[in-house]
Write a protein that holds these residues in place. Structure first.
Motif, PDB file in Angstrom:
ATOM      1  N   ALA A   9      57.923  66.201 -10.413  1.00  0.00           N
ATOM      2  CA  ALA A   9      58.752  67.415 -10.337  1.00  0.00           C
ATOM      3  C   ALA A   9      59.957  67.196  -9.425  1.00  0.00           C
ATOM      4  O   ALA A   9      61.080  67.615  -9.744  1.00  0.00           O
ATOM      5  N   VAL A  10      59.748  66.537  -8.290  1.00  0.00           N
ATOM      6  CA  VAL A  10      60.855  66.256  -7.368  1.00  0.00           C
ATOM      7  C   VAL A  10      61.886  65.355  -8.039  1.00  0.00           C
ATOM      8  O   VAL A  10      63.089  65.638  -8.011  1.00  0.00           O
ATOM      9  N   VAL A  11      61.424  64.283  -8.667  1.00  0.00           N
ATOM     10  CA  VAL A  11      62.340  63.352  -9.332  1.00  0.00           C
ATOM     11  C   VAL A  11      63.114  64.054 -10.442  1.00  0.00           C
ATOM     12  O   VAL A  11      64.323  63.880 -10.580  1.00  0.00           O
ATOM     13  N   GLU A  12      62.440  64.903 -11.205  1.00  0.00           N
ATOM     14  CA  GLU A  12      63.117  65.625 -12.286  1.00  0.00           C
ATOM     15  C   GLU A  12      64.207  66.543 -11.734  1.00  0.00           C
ATOM     16  O   GLU A  12      65.325  66.569 -12.247  1.00  0.00           O
ATOM     17  N   GLN A  13      63.899  67.284 -10.674  1.00  0.00           N
ATOM     18  CA  GLN A  13      64.889  68.193 -10.089  1.00  0.00           C
ATOM     19  C   GLN A  13      66.067  67.426  -9.499  1.00  0.00           C
ATOM     20  O   GLN A  13      67.226  67.820  -9.673  1.00  0.00           O
ATOM     21  N   VAL A  14      65.780  66.327  -8.800  1.00  0.00           N
ATOM     22  CA  VAL A  14      66.845  65.532  -8.189  1.00  0.00           C
ATOM     23  C   VAL A  14      67.703  64.869  -9.265  1.00  0.00           C
ATOM     24  O   VAL A  14      68.930  64.851  -9.166  1.00  0.00           O
ATOM     25  N   THR A  55      65.046  55.937 -13.541  1.00  0.00           N
ATOM     26  CA  THR A  55      65.823  57.174 -13.350  1.00  0.00           C
ATOM     27  C   THR A  55      66.951  56.887 -12.367  1.00  0.00           C
ATOM     28  O   THR A  55      66.971  55.844 -11.710  1.00  0.00           O
ATOM     29  N   VAL A  56      67.853  57.819 -12.229  1.00  0.00           N
ATOM     30  CA  VAL A  56      68.948  57.712 -11.262  1.00  0.00           C
ATOM     31  C   VAL A  56      68.400  57.727  -9.830  1.00  0.00           C
ATOM     32  O   VAL A  56      69.079  57.324  -8.894  1.00  0.00           O
ATOM     33  N   VAL A  57      67.163  58.143  -9.663  1.00  0.00           N
ATOM     34  CA  VAL A  57      66.531  58.242  -8.344  1.00  0.00           C
ATOM     35  C   VAL A  57      65.860  56.914  -7.940  1.00  0.00           C
ATOM     36  O   VAL A  57      65.438  56.752  -6.802  1.00  0.00           O
ATOM     37  N   ARG A  58      65.810  55.954  -8.860  1.00  0.00           N
ATOM     38  CA  ARG A  58      65.150  54.663  -8.597  1.00  0.00           C
ATOM     39  C   ARG A  58      65.689  54.044  -7.307  1.00  0.00           C
ATOM     40  O   ARG A  58      66.891  53.961  -7.097  1.00  0.00           O
ATOM     41  N   GLY A  59      64.762  53.636  -6.425  1.00  0.00           N
ATOM     42  CA  GLY A  59      65.137  52.993  -5.173  1.00  0.00           C
ATOM     43  C   GLY A  59      65.426  53.955  -4.030  1.00  0.00           C
ATOM     44  O   GLY A  59      65.652  53.523  -2.905  1.00  0.00           O
ATOM     45  N   ALA A  60      65.424  55.245  -4.307  1.00  0.00           N
ATOM     46  CA  ALA A  60      65.707  56.224  -3.246  1.00  0.00           C
ATOM     47  C   ALA A  60      64.552  56.284  -2.259  1.00  0.00           C
ATOM     48  O   ALA A  60      63.399  56.079  -2.616  1.00  0.00           O
ATOM     49  N   LYS A  61      64.884  56.564  -1.010  1.00  0.00           N
ATOM     50  CA  LYS A  61      63.867  56.744   0.020  1.00  0.00           C
ATOM     51  C   LYS A  61      63.405  58.187   0.004  1.00  0.00           C
ATOM     52  O   LYS A  61      64.219  59.103  -0.109  1.00  0.00           O
ATOM     53  N   LEU A  62      62.114  58.387   0.144  1.00  0.00           N
ATOM     54  CA  LEU A  62      61.563  59.725   0.289  1.00  0.00           C
ATOM     55  C   LEU A  62      61.329  59.951   1.776  1.00  0.00           C
ATOM     56  O   LEU A  62      60.547  59.239   2.408  1.00  0.00           O
ATOM     57  N   LEU A  63      62.051  60.906   2.339  1.00  0.00           N
ATOM     58  CA  LEU A  63      61.928  61.232   3.760  1.00  0.00           C
ATOM     59  C   LEU A  63      61.144  62.528   3.879  1.00  0.00           C
ATOM     60  O   LEU A  63      61.603  63.584   3.435  1.00  0.00           O
ATOM     61  N   THR A  64      59.968  62.437   4.464  1.00  0.00           N
ATOM     62  CA  THR A  64      59.071  63.588   4.543  1.00  0.00           C
ATOM     63  C   THR A  64      59.071  64.167   5.946  1.00  0.00           C
ATOM     64  O   THR A  64      58.827  63.441   6.916  1.00  0.00           O
ATOM     65  N   GLU A  65      59.349  65.464   6.041  1.00  0.00           N
ATOM     66  CA  GLU A  65      59.298  66.172   7.318  1.00  0.00           C
ATOM     67  C   GLU A  65      58.043  67.037   7.332  1.00  0.00           C
ATOM     68  O   GLU A  65      57.937  67.986   6.562  1.00  0.00           O
TER      69      GLU A  65
END
Length: 126
Positions: A9-14, A55-65
């Motif tokens: 869901a996150v990847v789809e929205q981004v 996807t265009v998100v490939r390689g992105a860092k997921l920063l979790t707070e």
């Protein structure tokens, strides 16, 4: 594992947002995850990496707070950290009228694009 459905869901929205803004690459996605959201951060990281493939998100860092769970007593207004496992009995009066103030969050806070839109093609007449 519901972390995979969250990651998808996150990847789809981004990816949709990146397309709307003309971004070709996403560097990072910052999300907020409450202590009581039922999400295992390490599992979410793993699933996010898998969900990003192709996807265009490939390689992105997921920063979790992380967001600590907090509650307030409806009887005496005492506030306290709920902790894990959740303790919803008021430490001030012993009452059980807890109102959860924080800890169930699960939301995208920001996205960092690595680049902007592709340059518009120029047409030369000659």
């Amino acid at each position: 594992m519901h972390e995979m459905s969250i990651a998808l869901a996150v990847v789809e929205q981004v990816a949709r947002a990146a397309q709307r803004h003309g971004a070709r690459t996403v560097e990072s996605v910052r999300i907020q995850v409450g202590e009581l959201a039922g999400v295992v951060p390490e599992a979410l990281d793993f699933c996010f990496e898998l969900a990003c493939a192709d996807t265009v998100v490939r390689g992105a860092k997921l920063l979790t707070e992380p967001v600590a769970a907090r509650a307030r007593c409806g009887g005496c207004a005492t506030e306290w950290p709920v902790g894990m496992p959740p303790d919803l009995c008021c430490p001030g009066c012993g009452g059980a009228q807890a109102e959860l103030l924080a800890g169930r969050e699960l939301q995208i806070l920001s996205v960092c694009w690595a680049d902007g839109p592709a340059p518009a093609p120029t047409h030369q007449e000659g």
